[in-house]
Design a protein around this motif. Structure first.
Motif, PDB file in Angstrom:
ATOM      1  N   GLU A   5       0.837  -1.203   0.000  1.00 19.87           N
ATOM      2  CA  GLU A   5       0.000   0.000   0.000  1.00 19.87           C
ATOM      3  C   GLU A   5       0.873   1.254   0.000  1.00 19.87           C
ATOM      4  O   GLU A   5       0.619   2.197  -0.740  1.00 19.87           O
ATOM      5  CB  GLU A   5      -0.912   0.025   1.225  1.00 19.87           C
ATOM      6  CG  GLU A   5      -1.946  -1.073   1.251  1.00 19.87           C
ATOM      7  CD  GLU A   5      -2.642  -1.167   2.586  1.00 19.87           C
ATOM      8  OE1 GLU A   5      -3.858  -1.414   2.576  1.00 19.87           O
ATOM      9  OE2 GLU A   5      -1.991  -1.004   3.635  1.00 19.87           O
ATOM     10  N   TRP A   6       1.887   1.249   0.852  1.00 20.50           N
ATOM     11  CA  TRP A   6       2.786   2.398   0.927  1.00 20.50           C
ATOM     12  C   TRP A   6       3.491   2.597  -0.401  1.00 20.50           C
ATOM     13  O   TRP A   6       3.566   3.717  -0.915  1.00 20.50           O
ATOM     14  CB  TRP A   6       3.820   2.191   2.045  1.00 20.50           C
ATOM     15  CG  TRP A   6       4.653   3.410   2.272  1.00 20.50           C
ATOM     16  CD1 TRP A   6       4.409   4.402   3.161  1.00 20.50           C
ATOM     17  CD2 TRP A   6       5.852   3.781   1.564  1.00 20.50           C
ATOM     18  NE1 TRP A   6       5.394   5.374   3.059  1.00 20.50           N
ATOM     19  CE2 TRP A   6       6.287   5.009   2.089  1.00 20.50           C
ATOM     20  CE3 TRP A   6       6.599   3.190   0.555  1.00 20.50           C
ATOM     21  CZ2 TRP A   6       7.426   5.663   1.631  1.00 20.50           C
ATOM     22  CZ3 TRP A   6       7.740   3.840   0.090  1.00 20.50           C
ATOM     23  CH2 TRP A   6       8.141   5.069   0.633  1.00 20.50           C
ATOM     24  N   GLU A   8       2.620   1.599  -3.420  1.00 21.82           N
ATOM     25  CA  GLU A   8       1.696   2.045  -4.463  1.00 21.82           C
ATOM     26  C   GLU A   8       1.434   3.544  -4.369  1.00 21.82           C
ATOM     27  O   GLU A   8       1.478   4.262  -5.369  1.00 21.82           O
ATOM     28  CB  GLU A   8       0.384   1.266  -4.369  1.00 21.82           C
ATOM     29  CG  GLU A   8      -0.557   1.559  -5.518  1.00 21.82           C
ATOM     30  CD  GLU A   8      -1.794   0.669  -5.474  1.00 21.82           C
ATOM     31  OE1 GLU A   8      -2.874   1.192  -5.800  1.00 21.82           O
ATOM     32  OE2 GLU A   8      -1.666  -0.515  -5.138  1.00 21.82           O
ATOM     33  N   ASP A   9       1.184   4.024  -3.155  1.00 21.40           N
ATOM     34  CA  ASP A   9       0.941   5.453  -2.950  1.00 21.40           C
ATOM     35  C   ASP A   9       2.196   6.260  -3.299  1.00 21.40           C
ATOM     36  O   ASP A   9       2.127   7.291  -3.979  1.00 21.40           O
ATOM     37  CB  ASP A   9       0.508   5.710  -1.508  1.00 21.40           C
ATOM     38  CG  ASP A   9      -0.040   7.115  -1.289  1.00 21.40           C
ATOM     39  OD1 ASP A   9      -0.298   7.839  -2.271  1.00 21.40           O
ATOM     40  OD2 ASP A   9      -0.209   7.489  -0.113  1.00 21.40           O
ATOM     41  N   GLU A  12       2.724   6.356  -7.081  1.00 20.22           N
ATOM     42  CA  GLU A  12       1.748   7.250  -7.707  1.00 20.22           C
ATOM     43  C   GLU A  12       2.187   8.705  -7.563  1.00 20.22           C
ATOM     44  O   GLU A  12       2.181   9.469  -8.517  1.00 20.22           O
ATOM     45  CB  GLU A  12       0.370   7.041  -7.085  1.00 20.22           C
ATOM     46  CG  GLU A  12      -0.702   7.904  -7.721  1.00 20.22           C
ATOM     47  CD  GLU A  12      -2.066   7.657  -7.103  1.00 20.22           C
ATOM     48  OE1 GLU A  12      -2.835   8.647  -6.996  1.00 20.22           O
ATOM     49  OE2 GLU A  12      -2.372   6.518  -6.735  1.00 20.22           O
ATOM     50  N   ARG A  13       2.599   9.062  -6.357  1.00 20.10           N
ATOM     51  CA  ARG A  13       3.041  10.433  -6.110  1.00 20.10           C
ATOM     52  C   ARG A  13       4.334  10.763  -6.848  1.00 20.10           C
ATOM     53  O   ARG A  13       4.573  11.913  -7.204  1.00 20.10           O
ATOM     54  CB  ARG A  13       3.224  10.662  -4.605  1.00 20.10           C
ATOM     55  CG  ARG A  13       1.913  10.635  -3.840  1.00 20.10           C
ATOM     56  CD  ARG A  13       2.163  10.620  -2.344  1.00 20.10           C
ATOM     57  NE  ARG A  13       0.943  10.343  -1.614  1.00 20.10           N
ATOM     58  CZ  ARG A  13       0.390  11.177  -0.744  1.00 20.10           C
ATOM     59  NH1 ARG A  13       0.958  12.340  -0.489  1.00 20.10           N
ATOM     60  NH2 ARG A  13      -0.709  10.849  -0.121  1.00 20.10           N
TER      61      ARG A  13
END
Length: 70
Positions: A5-6, A8-9, A12-13
């Motif tokens: 999750e970390w 992926e975020d 994306e950023r």
């Protein structure tokens, strides 16, 4: 927050695709080779260099094994 999750975020950023499951395994193997044959801090730095290179993960792992002390 879990690793994926970390990541992926973060990706994306950063404007990049997150690594595939196969790439995650390859990068973790590369990091393990670097960390076990040098100081632990070599692991993230080796992965940074890997991301900047044009070599694939198999080539990078072979290179890391050659750098590792025997």
């Amino acid at each position: 927050m879990r690793r994926d999750e970390w990541l992926e975020d973060f990706c994306e950023r950063a404007g990049v695709d997150p690594p595939s499951k196969q790439e995650v395994v390859g990068l973790l193997d590369l990091a393990a080779t670097a960390a076990h044959s040098s100081e632990r801090t070599a692991a993230p730095l080796a992965c940074w260099a890997a991301g900047r290179s044009e070599l694939n993960l198999d080539e990078l792992q072979e290179l890391a094994k050659r750098v590792a002390p025997r």
